[in-house]
Write a protein that holds these residues in place. Structure first.
Motif, PDB file in Angstrom:
ATOM      1  N   HIS A 163       0.873  -1.044   0.187  1.00 49.34           N
ATOM      2  CA  HIS A 163       0.131  -0.113  -0.005  1.00 49.34           C
ATOM      3  C   HIS A 163       0.956   1.151  -0.171  1.00 49.34           C
ATOM      4  CE1 HIS A 163      -2.810   3.048   1.417  1.00 49.34           C
ATOM      5  NE2 HIS A 163      -4.012   2.137   1.066  1.00 49.34           N
ATOM      6  N   PRO A 164       0.539   2.339  -0.639  1.00 45.13           N
ATOM      7  CA  PRO A 164       1.204   3.361  -0.556  1.00 45.13           C
ATOM      8  C   PRO A 164       1.634   3.984   0.812  1.00 45.13           C
ATOM      9  CG  PRO A 164      -0.510   3.763  -2.328  1.00 45.13           C
ATOM     10  CD  PRO A 164      -0.575   2.595  -1.203  1.00 45.13           C
ATOM     11  N   ILE A 165       0.839   3.695   1.832  1.00 43.21           N
ATOM     12  CA  ILE A 165       1.032   3.961   3.119  1.00 43.21           C
ATOM     13  C   ILE A 165       2.498   3.408   3.731  1.00 43.21           C
ATOM     14  CG2 ILE A 165       0.388   4.217   5.672  1.00 43.21           C
ATOM     15  CD1 ILE A 165      -2.185   4.799   4.523  1.00 43.21           C
ATOM     16  N   THR A 166       2.649   2.139   3.138  1.00 42.30           N
ATOM     17  CA  THR A 166       3.782   1.430   3.483  1.00 42.30           C
ATOM     18  C   THR A 166       5.061   1.337   2.982  1.00 42.30           C
ATOM     19  OG1 THR A 166       3.191  -0.584   2.735  1.00 42.30           O
ATOM     20  CG2 THR A 166       2.238  -0.302   4.831  1.00 42.30           C
ATOM     21  N   ARG A 167       5.012   2.227   1.843  1.00 42.02           N
ATOM     22  CA  ARG A 167       6.209   2.544   1.299  1.00 42.02           C
ATOM     23  C   ARG A 167       7.539   2.884   2.099  1.00 42.02           C
ATOM     24  NH1 ARG A 167       3.681   5.715  -3.791  1.00 42.02           N
ATOM     25  NH2 ARG A 167       2.472   3.773  -4.915  1.00 42.02           N
ATOM     26  N   GLY A 168       8.421   2.091   1.919  1.00 45.02           N
ATOM     27  CA  GLY A 168       9.626   2.391   2.613  1.00 45.02           C
ATOM     28  C   GLY A 168       9.875   1.771   3.995  1.00 45.02           C
ATOM     29  N   VAL A 169       8.553   1.410   4.598  1.00 48.97           N
ATOM     30  CA  VAL A 169       8.418   1.025   6.073  1.00 48.97           C
ATOM     31  C   VAL A 169       8.864  -0.434   6.027  1.00 48.97           C
ATOM     32  CG1 VAL A 169       6.658   0.946   8.049  1.00 48.97           C
ATOM     33  CG2 VAL A 169       6.665   2.565   6.274  1.00 48.97           C
TER      34      VAL A 169
END
Length: 292
Positions: A163-169
């Motif tokens: 999901h875009p919210i988890t990018r790089g997380v």
């Protein structure tokens, strides 16, 4: 010489058109952050400090304007005018500022104009009969007394959804007051942070916030403590049950996830690697509320 003039002319036209396009399409996204009044002990529920820290991080992103209102609901009637996203970080329950007076109507107007809405920690709790229906419609879920619980525990987020919210997380562990067993919409909700709470967090007796038979009967089950929501009207919502402790903003993955979420609900582009932000050690302490 003609070739040089032709190339120069082409570049000039390209530059002018590019500037025009940027001016038209590069209008800043406005994110309004509302911090509640002083609450809890030192280092806990530091709404003002947390919002000022998020503002600092957001203003490192080109094209983002972040506005903070501290110490409760904005006292100016146009606070949400032109907002692409509204973020609430404040005490909830019966005293939730969003359900006082005409505030629900104020939010409804802003969201009908396309604003996204995010609620952080205690701000996800509203009464079932006042605020509950609205929060289900706006962010896809909420903390419902006698259904949800609010224990403190170390959550181990082993996997991140696409999901875009988890990018790089990256997967991470963090100790916080993670509410769980939230009341969710039956569809449209995407879990963002999911973990298995320790069994002991389910073993409390009946209490509006601490335990109930349904929670006690679901030991070992996964619980969603952050989520994204696509509203029927095209708007977006985000809920996060953690952020009780101000020190947790120092966790880069935790902070990146929240910053990604705020861009996403504002319908701004989330970078492929997520939002990279820089904070100083004193950002966690310099804006704390005076609590003795």
């Amino acid at each position: 010489m003609k070739m040089r003039l032709t190339i120069f002319g082409f570049l000039a036209v390209f530059f002018i058109c590019g500037v025009t396009a940027f001016a038209r399409d590069g209008v800043k996204k406005k994110i309004v952050l509302v911090a509640g009044v002083r609450s809890h002990g030192p280092g806990e529920h530091e709404f003002r400090s947390g919002m000022l820290l998020l503002q600092k991080c957001l203003e490192q992103i080109p094209g983002i304007e972040a506005v903070v209102y501290s110490n409760g609901w904005p006292r100016v009637p146009d606070a949400f005018t032109g907002a692409d996203a509204i973020v609430l970080y404040m005490d909830g329950g019966d005293g939730h500022p969003a359900i006082q007076g005409t505030h629900l109507a104020q939010l409804d107007k802003a969201l009908k104009n396309g604003a996204g809405l995010a609620c952080i920690h205690y701000a996800v709790e509203v009464p079932k009969d006042k605020g509950g229906p609205e929060f289900l419609k706006w962010i896809g879920g909420y903390f419902e007394a006698n259904w949800s619980v609010n224990p403190t525990w170390e959550a181990d987020f082993k996997q991140m959804p696409d999901h875009p919210i988890t990018r790089g997380v990256k997967p991470f562990k963090i100790y916080d007051e993670w509410y769980y067993h939230m009341r969710f919409q039956p569809s449209g909700v995407t879990p963002i942070l999911t973990a298995v709470p320790p069994d002991e967090t389910r073993e409390h007796g009946d209490d509006p916030h601490g335990g109930n038979p349904t929670v006690r009967g679901e030991k070992g089950m996964k619980e969603h403590v952050a989520w994204a929501y696509e509203r029927a009207d095209g708007g977006r919502g985000f809920g996060l049950t953690g952020a009780h402790y101000n020190k947790n903003w120092d966790n880069e993955d935790f902070r990146r996830l929240v910053l990604n979420a705020l861009l996403w609900i504002a319908k701004a582009d989330v970078p492929p690697g997520g939002v990279h932000s820089k904070i100083d050690p004193d950002d966690l302490t310099k804006n704390l509320d005076p609590k003795g």
